[in-house]
Design a protein around this motif. Structure first.
Motif, PDB file in Angstrom:
ATOM      1  N   UNK A   1       0.810  -1.419  -0.214  1.00 17.98           N
ATOM      2  CA  UNK A   1      -0.074  -0.090  -0.081  1.00 17.98           C
ATOM      3  C   UNK A   1       0.640   1.194  -0.004  1.00 17.98           C
ATOM      4  N   UNK A   2       2.124   1.079  -0.139  1.00 17.03           N
ATOM      5  CA  UNK A   2       3.043   2.389   0.196  1.00 17.03           C
ATOM      6  C   UNK A   2       3.899   2.381  -1.094  1.00 17.03           C
ATOM      7  N   UNK A   3       4.404   3.486  -1.561  1.00 17.69           N
ATOM      8  CA  UNK A   3       5.275   3.734  -2.679  1.00 17.69           C
ATOM      9  C   UNK A   3       6.553   4.524  -2.221  1.00 17.69           C
ATOM     10  N   UNK A   4       7.649   4.081  -2.783  1.00 18.54           N
ATOM     11  CA  UNK A   4       8.700   5.045  -2.735  1.00 18.54           C
ATOM     12  C   UNK A   4       8.388   6.550  -2.995  1.00 18.54           C
ATOM     13  N   UNK A   5       8.983   7.279  -2.114  1.00 17.19           N
ATOM     14  CA  UNK A   5       8.542   8.681  -2.387  1.00 17.19           C
ATOM     15  C   UNK A   5       7.346   9.364  -1.843  1.00 17.19           C
ATOM     16  N   UNK A   6       6.540   8.407  -1.231  1.00 18.97           N
ATOM     17  CA  UNK A   6       5.262   8.843  -0.632  1.00 18.97           C
ATOM     18  C   UNK A   6       5.607   9.590   0.723  1.00 18.97           C
ATOM     19  N   UNK A   7       4.683  10.833   0.610  1.00 24.16           N
ATOM     20  CA  UNK A   7       4.866  11.522   1.966  1.00 24.16           C
ATOM     21  C   UNK A   7       3.809  10.857   2.765  1.00 24.16           C
ATOM     22  N   UNK A   8       4.197  10.753   4.321  1.00 26.32           N
ATOM     23  CA  UNK A   8       3.374  10.347   5.410  1.00 26.32           C
ATOM     24  C   UNK A   8       2.545  11.773   5.864  1.00 26.32           C
ATOM     25  N   UNK A   9       1.311  11.308   6.484  1.00 28.29           N
ATOM     26  CA  UNK A   9       0.798  12.784   7.071  1.00 28.29           C
ATOM     27  C   UNK A   9       1.384  13.242   8.120  1.00 28.29           C
ATOM     28  N   UNK A  10       1.601  14.376   8.348  1.00 27.87           N
ATOM     29  CA  UNK A  10       2.384  15.223   9.219  1.00 27.87           C
ATOM     30  C   UNK A  10       1.510  14.942  10.539  1.00 27.87           C
ATOM     31  N   UNK A  11       2.429  15.242  11.623  1.00 27.15           N
ATOM     32  CA  UNK A  11       1.622  15.323  13.025  1.00 27.15           C
ATOM     33  C   UNK A  11       2.368  16.235  13.918  1.00 27.15           C
TER      34      UNK A  11
ATOM     35  N   UNK B   1      12.262   2.236   4.516  1.00 26.25           N
ATOM     36  CA  UNK B   1      13.070   3.062   5.131  1.00 26.25           C
ATOM     37  C   UNK B   1      12.059   4.527   5.027  1.00 26.25           C
ATOM     38  N   UNK B   2      11.959   4.812   6.435  1.00 24.22           N
ATOM     39  CA  UNK B   2      10.982   5.930   6.642  1.00 24.22           C
ATOM     40  C   UNK B   2      12.067   7.281   6.997  1.00 24.22           C
ATOM     41  N   UNK B   3      12.111   8.353   6.242  1.00 25.38           N
ATOM     42  CA  UNK B   3      13.036   9.502   6.736  1.00 25.38           C
ATOM     43  C   UNK B   3      12.166  10.253   7.202  1.00 25.38           C
ATOM     44  N   UNK B   4      12.347  10.971   8.348  1.00 29.32           N
ATOM     45  CA  UNK B   4      11.513  11.793   9.132  1.00 29.32           C
ATOM     46  C   UNK B   4      12.355  13.379   8.918  1.00 29.32           C
ATOM     47  N   UNK B   5      11.285  14.396   9.225  1.00 24.73           N
ATOM     48  CA  UNK B   5      11.878  15.670   9.368  1.00 24.73           C
ATOM     49  C   UNK B   5      11.092  16.115  10.633  1.00 24.73           C
ATOM     50  N   UNK B   6      11.853  16.473  11.628  1.00 23.92           N
ATOM     51  CA  UNK B   6      11.286  17.170  13.030  1.00 23.92           C
ATOM     52  C   UNK B   6      11.507  18.487  13.067  1.00 23.92           C
ATOM     53  N   UNK B   7      10.627  19.444  13.494  1.00 27.84           N
ATOM     54  CA  UNK B   7      10.870  20.718  13.656  1.00 27.84           C
ATOM     55  C   UNK B   7      10.367  21.151  14.895  1.00 27.84           C
TER      56      UNK B   7
ATOM     57  N   UNK C   1      14.075   5.463  10.179  1.00 28.31           N
ATOM     58  CA  UNK C   1      13.454   4.245  10.610  1.00 28.31           C
ATOM     59  C   UNK C   1      13.133   3.237   9.506  1.00 28.31           C
ATOM     60  N   UNK C   2      13.838   1.982   9.927  1.00 27.07           N
ATOM     61  CA  UNK C   2      13.615   0.622   9.134  1.00 27.07           C
ATOM     62  C   UNK C   2      12.105   0.264   9.948  1.00 27.07           C
ATOM     63  N   UNK C   3      11.332   0.005   8.918  1.00 30.52           N
ATOM     64  CA  UNK C   3       9.825  -0.657   9.454  1.00 30.52           C
ATOM     65  C   UNK C   3       9.500  -1.603   8.772  1.00 30.52           C
ATOM     66  N   UNK C   4       9.098  -2.873   9.329  1.00 24.15           N
ATOM     67  CA  UNK C   4       8.610  -3.805   8.987  1.00 24.15           C
ATOM     68  C   UNK C   4       7.055  -3.808   8.738  1.00 24.15           C
ATOM     69  N   UNK C   5       6.599  -3.875   7.405  1.00 24.85           N
ATOM     70  CA  UNK C   5       5.197  -3.706   7.170  1.00 24.85           C
ATOM     71  C   UNK C   5       4.553  -5.049   7.220  1.00 24.85           C
ATOM     72  N   UNK C   6       3.305  -5.270   6.994  1.00 24.01           N
ATOM     73  CA  UNK C   6       2.519  -6.437   6.841  1.00 24.01           C
ATOM     74  C   UNK C   6       2.478  -6.689   5.435  1.00 24.01           C
TER      75      UNK C   6
ATOM     76  N   UNK D   1       8.647   7.900   2.428  1.00 25.83           N
ATOM     77  CA  UNK D   1       9.089   6.409   2.255  1.00 25.83           C
ATOM     78  C   UNK D   1      10.398   6.767   1.420  1.00 25.83           C
ATOM     79  N   UNK D   2      11.447   6.586   1.874  1.00 23.92           N
ATOM     80  CA  UNK D   2      12.570   6.935   1.114  1.00 23.92           C
ATOM     81  C   UNK D   2      12.874   5.719  -0.036  1.00 23.92           C
ATOM     82  N   UNK D   3      12.734   4.397   0.649  1.00 21.54           N
ATOM     83  CA  UNK D   3      12.955   3.042   0.052  1.00 21.54           C
ATOM     84  C   UNK D   3      12.008   1.929   0.458  1.00 21.54           C
ATOM     85  N   UNK D   4      11.737   1.257  -0.737  1.00 22.15           N
ATOM     86  CA  UNK D   4      10.840  -0.080  -0.372  1.00 22.15           C
ATOM     87  C   UNK D   4      11.919  -1.146  -0.363  1.00 22.15           C
TER      88      UNK D   4
END
Length: 142
Positions: free
Chosen positions: A9-19, A119-125, A137-142, A109-112
């Motif tokens: 359900x995810x693609x390389x380059x996909x932006x995740x919702x901000x929080x 691999x998820x790359x985060x921006x925190x400000x 973060x490296x995340x194991x998905x279903x 999502x930096x890389x599948x």
């Protein structure tokens, strides 16, 4: 955020919702108790300013934990995070008012990877300052 995310359900380059995560001084006091880090720069304004800080600052590890929280909220499973690392690049200044501070986090999502990991790359400000760098973060998905 919250449902278990599937790899297909995810693609390389996909932006995740901000929080956004609010930080108040009481959060820092609670974190100090949980972590054992009672350095007064994290709760005593007078002392923090006497050593040249603009005000009380959040613990670096507290800030890092908010990034981890962001990833686990997105993935839907805390156990899904198999690797996580950051560098601390700026402080989260926590004023003594009703607003406190805000940590804004977004991810991409930096890389599948072929083993259903991403691999998820985060921006925190906080404000205009980037508070975490090289956050990924490296995340194991279903």
């Amino acid at each position: 955020m919250g449902a278990t995310i599937k790899w297909d359900e995810v693609e390389q380059g996909q932006e995740l919702p901000a929080a956004e995560y609010q930080v108040h001084r009481v959060n820092l006091v609670m974190y100090a108790g949980a972590s054992g880090d009672f350095n007064p720069i994290h709760w005593n304004e007078r002392l923090a300013k006497s050593v040249g800080l603009p005000d009380v600052i959040a613990h670096g590890m507290y800030t890092m934990a908010q990034g981890g929280r962001y990833v686990t909220d997105w993935a839907g499973d805390p156990a899904a995070v198999v690797d996580y690392g950051v560098r601390f690049s700026s402080m989260v200044v926590v004023p003594d008012d009703d607003n406190g501070a805000t940590i804004s986090i977004s991810g991409t999502i930096e890389e599948k990877l072929p083993d259903k990991r991403v691999i998820v790359v985060l921006t925190a400000k906080s404000g205009d300052a980037r508070v975490l760098s090289k956050a990924r973060a490296v995340v194991q998905l279903a």
